[in-house]
Design a protein around this motif. Structure first.
Motif, mmCIF file in Angstrom:
data_model
loop_
_atom_site.group_PDB
_atom_site.id
_atom_site.type_symbol
_atom_site.label_atom_id
_atom_site.label_comp_id
_atom_site.label_asym_id
_atom_site.label_seq_id
_atom_site.Cartn_x
_atom_site.Cartn_y
_atom_site.Cartn_z
ATOM 1 N N GLY A 126 0.789 -1.225 0.000
ATOM 2 C CA GLY A 126 0.000 0.000 0.000
ATOM 3 C C GLY A 126 0.816 1.266 0.000
ATOM 4 O O GLY A 126 0.263 2.362 -0.148
ATOM 5 N N TRP A 127 2.158 1.137 0.147
ATOM 6 C CA TRP A 127 3.028 2.314 0.193
ATOM 7 C C TRP A 127 3.767 2.482 -1.123
ATOM 8 O O TRP A 127 4.259 1.517 -1.700
ATOM 9 C CB TRP A 127 4.049 2.185 1.323
ATOM 10 N N ASP A 128 3.856 3.728 -1.592
ATOM 11 C CA ASP A 128 4.657 4.015 -2.784
ATOM 12 C C ASP A 128 6.134 3.964 -2.422
ATOM 13 O O ASP A 128 6.502 4.157 -1.261
ATOM 14 C CB ASP A 128 4.314 5.409 -3.323
ATOM 15 N N PRO A 129 7.019 3.717 -3.390
ATOM 16 C CA PRO A 129 8.463 3.734 -3.090
ATOM 17 C C PRO A 129 8.881 5.060 -2.467
ATOM 18 O O PRO A 129 8.591 6.134 -2.995
ATOM 19 C CB PRO A 129 9.102 3.542 -4.471
ATOM 20 N N GLY A 130 9.541 4.986 -1.321
ATOM 21 C CA GLY A 130 9.993 6.180 -0.632
ATOM 22 C C GLY A 130 8.946 6.875 0.213
ATOM 23 O O GLY A 130 9.245 7.895 0.845
ATOM 24 N N GLU A 131 7.738 6.340 0.267
ATOM 25 C CA GLU A 131 6.678 6.983 1.054
ATOM 26 C C GLU A 131 6.776 6.543 2.512
ATOM 27 O O GLU A 131 6.781 5.351 2.821
ATOM 28 C CB GLU A 131 5.303 6.611 0.497
ATOM 29 N N ALA A 132 6.852 7.500 3.415
ATOM 30 C CA ALA A 132 6.917 7.183 4.841
ATOM 31 C C ALA A 132 5.531 6.823 5.358
ATOM 32 O O ALA A 132 4.510 7.213 4.794
ATOM 33 C CB ALA A 132 7.487 8.367 5.616
ATOM 34 N N THR A 133 5.500 6.118 6.465
ATOM 35 C CA THR A 133 4.242 5.580 6.987
ATOM 36 C C THR A 133 3.602 6.520 8.001
ATOM 37 O O THR A 133 4.024 7.658 8.188
ATOM 38 C CB THR A 133 4.484 4.209 7.644
ATOM 39 N N ASP A 134 2.600 5.986 8.667
ATOM 40 C CA ASP A 134 1.878 6.755 9.687
ATOM 41 C C ASP A 134 2.804 7.234 10.804
ATOM 42 O O ASP A 134 2.543 8.277 11.417
ATOM 43 C CB ASP A 134 0.733 5.928 10.272
ATOM 44 N N ASP A 135 3.873 6.511 11.083
ATOM 45 C CA ASP A 135 4.798 6.928 12.144
ATOM 46 C C ASP A 135 5.437 8.278 11.817
ATOM 47 O O ASP A 135 5.464 9.192 12.650
ATOM 48 C CB ASP A 135 5.890 5.869 12.344
ATOM 49 N N THR A 136 5.940 8.426 10.599
ATOM 50 C CA THR A 136 6.536 9.695 10.196
ATOM 51 C C THR A 136 5.473 10.773 10.039
ATOM 52 O O THR A 136 5.713 11.949 10.358
ATOM 53 C CB THR A 136 7.329 9.522 8.893
ATOM 54 N N GLN A 137 4.298 10.402 9.573
ATOM 55 C CA GLN A 137 3.211 11.376 9.454
ATOM 56 C C GLN A 137 2.886 11.982 10.817
ATOM 57 O O GLN A 137 2.687 13.202 10.938
ATOM 58 C CB GLN A 137 1.981 10.709 8.850
ATOM 59 N N MET A 138 2.867 11.160 11.856
ATOM 60 C CA MET A 138 2.599 11.674 13.196
ATOM 61 C C MET A 138 3.777 12.482 13.722
ATOM 62 O O MET A 138 3.595 13.474 14.446
ATOM 63 C CB MET A 138 2.247 10.528 14.146
ATOM 64 N N ALA A 139 4.997 12.094 13.375
ATOM 65 C CA ALA A 139 6.176 12.869 13.780
ATOM 66 C C ALA A 139 6.121 14.275 13.192
ATOM 67 O O ALA A 139 6.498 15.258 13.846
ATOM 68 C CB ALA A 139 7.451 12.156 13.333
ATOM 69 N N VAL A 140 5.653 14.388 11.957
ATOM 70 C CA VAL A 140 5.516 15.695 11.320
ATOM 71 C C VAL A 140 4.454 16.524 12.037
ATOM 72 O O VAL A 140 4.630 17.733 12.256
ATOM 73 C CB VAL A 140 5.183 15.543 9.826
ATOM 74 N N LEU A 141 3.357 15.892 12.437
ATOM 75 C CA LEU A 141 2.318 16.614 13.175
ATOM 76 C C LEU A 141 2.860 17.168 14.492
ATOM 77 O O LEU A 141 2.550 18.303 14.878
ATOM 78 C CB LEU A 141 1.132 15.686 13.447
ATOM 79 N N VAL A 142 3.668 16.370 15.183
ATOM 80 C CA VAL A 142 4.289 16.841 16.421
ATOM 81 C C VAL A 142 5.197 18.031 16.133
ATOM 82 O O VAL A 142 5.169 19.055 16.835
ATOM 83 C CB VAL A 142 5.085 15.706 17.100
ATOM 84 N N ALA A 143 5.999 17.924 15.072
ATOM 85 C CA ALA A 143 6.918 19.004 14.716
ATOM 86 C C ALA A 143 6.171 20.286 14.397
ATOM 87 O O ALA A 143 6.540 21.381 14.844
ATOM 88 C CB ALA A 143 7.769 18.584 13.519
ATOM 89 N N GLU A 144 5.119 20.176 13.626
ATOM 90 C CA GLU A 144 4.352 21.361 13.238
ATOM 91 C C GLU A 144 3.731 22.033 14.458
ATOM 92 O O GLU A 144 3.701 23.266 14.551
ATOM 93 C CB GLU A 144 3.290 20.979 12.214
ATOM 94 N N SER A 145 3.257 21.234 15.398
ATOM 95 C CA SER A 145 2.691 21.808 16.619
ATOM 96 C C SER A 145 3.765 22.523 17.434
ATOM 97 O O SER A 145 3.565 23.650 17.897
ATOM 98 C CB SER A 145 2.030 20.719 17.469
ATOM 99 N N LEU A 146 4.904 21.889 17.617
ATOM 100 C CA LEU A 146 5.980 22.496 18.401
ATOM 101 C C LEU A 146 6.415 23.829 17.811
ATOM 102 O O LEU A 146 6.705 24.789 18.547
ATOM 103 C CB LEU A 146 7.172 21.536 18.467
ATOM 104 N N LEU A 147 6.456 23.902 16.500
ATOM 105 C CA LEU A 147 6.901 25.122 15.850
ATOM 106 C C LEU A 147 5.812 26.197 15.841
ATOM 107 O O LEU A 147 6.064 27.357 16.166
ATOM 108 C CB LEU A 147 7.356 24.812 14.427
ATOM 109 N N GLU A 148 4.603 25.803 15.482
ATOM 110 C CA GLU A 148 3.530 26.786 15.358
ATOM 111 C C GLU A 148 3.042 27.288 16.708
ATOM 112 O O GLU A 148 2.677 28.458 16.845
ATOM 113 C CB GLU A 148 2.376 26.184 14.558
ATOM 114 N N ARG A 149 3.062 26.433 17.724
ATOM 115 C CA ARG A 149 2.614 26.823 19.057
ATOM 116 C C ARG A 149 3.766 27.333 19.916
ATOM 117 O O ARG A 149 3.578 27.704 21.061
ATOM 118 C CB ARG A 149 1.934 25.639 19.762
ATOM 119 N N ARG A 150 4.959 27.301 19.369
ATOM 120 C CA ARG A 150 6.167 27.805 20.035
ATOM 121 C C ARG A 150 6.417 27.107 21.382
ATOM 122 O O ARG A 150 6.790 27.734 22.371
ATOM 123 C CB ARG A 150 6.083 29.324 20.229
ATOM 124 N N GLY A 151 6.229 25.822 21.408
ATOM 125 C CA GLY A 151 6.474 25.043 22.605
ATOM 126 C C GLY A 151 5.543 23.846 22.677
ATOM 127 O O GLY A 151 4.808 23.542 21.729
#
Length: 270
Positions: free
Chosen positions: A49-74
């Motif tokens: 179900g994954w395209d070559p080089g496509e990261a899974t739900d684990d990386t998708q959630m890591a990105v969500l955490v990163a975006e929150s940390l940056l946008e909420r400044r903490g």
């Protein structure tokens, strides 16, 4: 913090995720059987179900955490949980059943995982560990206590078992000491001393120099063998390529996030 090293930690994690995703639910040894000689084939092959080089739900959630940390400044835990919920409702390609249950059980952010654990008594999966690269980089500059505390609090959003919190905290601290040019393997005894006493011995077992993944007593989706296998690979290989058997991909969006996270944390709390 060196932004290149920050990028390496985050993008390297995503590359490993994309490499292993197609084999996640296959039999043990499926990857090695398909690619017995390192670099001899197109190992970033996709599948399942994954395209070559496509990261899974684990990386998708890591990105969500990163975006929150940056946008909420903490660290804003309700915001991270809300982002997780919106993602879970967006019909992602894959989502761990445990995580889906927590994010859709209708409970508030500070009770959802705890209530799920009370009912099911099973919450020591590796999900909170697998998504921890971005938060580990972000909090590394804040010091030992801050990074391990952040790891536990973010893990607790979806995993009610403290075993998952402690494994994620160990990973955060391993990243922090590496950025300080300390060998993470020699730092392990001191890190283990900071783990909750109820969970220390189990982690001491899987992180010991003589432990091998074949000795795992839990399924490979549990937090203990997941972290133990990662440290084992660190001990027994000499390069990134050898450790994950993959080719490096250029992930521009994730790379930009990594550079911003590497600038240092804002400890606003939440």
């Amino acid at each position: 913090m060196d932004p290149q090293r920050a990028a390496g930690a985050i993008v390297g994690s995503a590359v490993g995720d994309a490499l292993g995703g197609p084999f996640e639910f296959g039999p043990q040894g499926a990857f090695s059987a398909r690619f017995p000689t390192p670099g001899a084939g197109d190992e970033m092959c996709g599948g399942g179900g994954w395209d070559p080089g496509e990261a899974t739900d684990d990386t998708q959630m890591a990105v969500l955490v990163a975006e929150s940390l940056l946008e909420r400044r903490g660290l804003d835990l309700p915001d991270i949980f809300a982002r997780f919920q919106r993602w879970a409702a967006s019909d992602p390609k894959d989502i761990d059943l445990h995580t889906e249950d927590v994010l859709t059980n209708g409970m508030p952010w500070d009770l959802a995982a705890a209530i799920h654990f009370q009912v099911n008594q099973r919450a020591a999966g590796n999900g909170s560990l697998m998504r921890a690269s971005t938060s580990a980089v972000h909090f590394a500059a804040a010091g030992q206590q801050a990074t391990m505390d952040a790891a536990r609090r973010i893990a607790a959003l979806t995993h009610g078992d403290r075993a998952a919190w402690e494994g994620t905290a160990i990973f955060h601290e391993l990243i922090r000491v590496t950025f300080e040019d300390i060998n993470p393997l020699t730092a392990l005894p001191d890190i283990l001393a900071l783990i909750h006493p109820d969970h220390r011995s189990r982690y001491d077992t899987v992180l010991s120099p003589d432990w091998h993944p074949d000795q795992a007593t839990e399924f490979n989706g549990a937090v203990w063998p997941c972290l133990g296998s990662s440290v084992w690979a660190l001990r027994t290989t000499g390069s990134f390529e050898d450790a994950i058997r993959g080719r490096v991909l250029y992930l521009p969006d994730l790379l930009q996030l990594a550079h911003r996270l590497g600038e240092g944390p804002s400890m606003r709390g939440g």
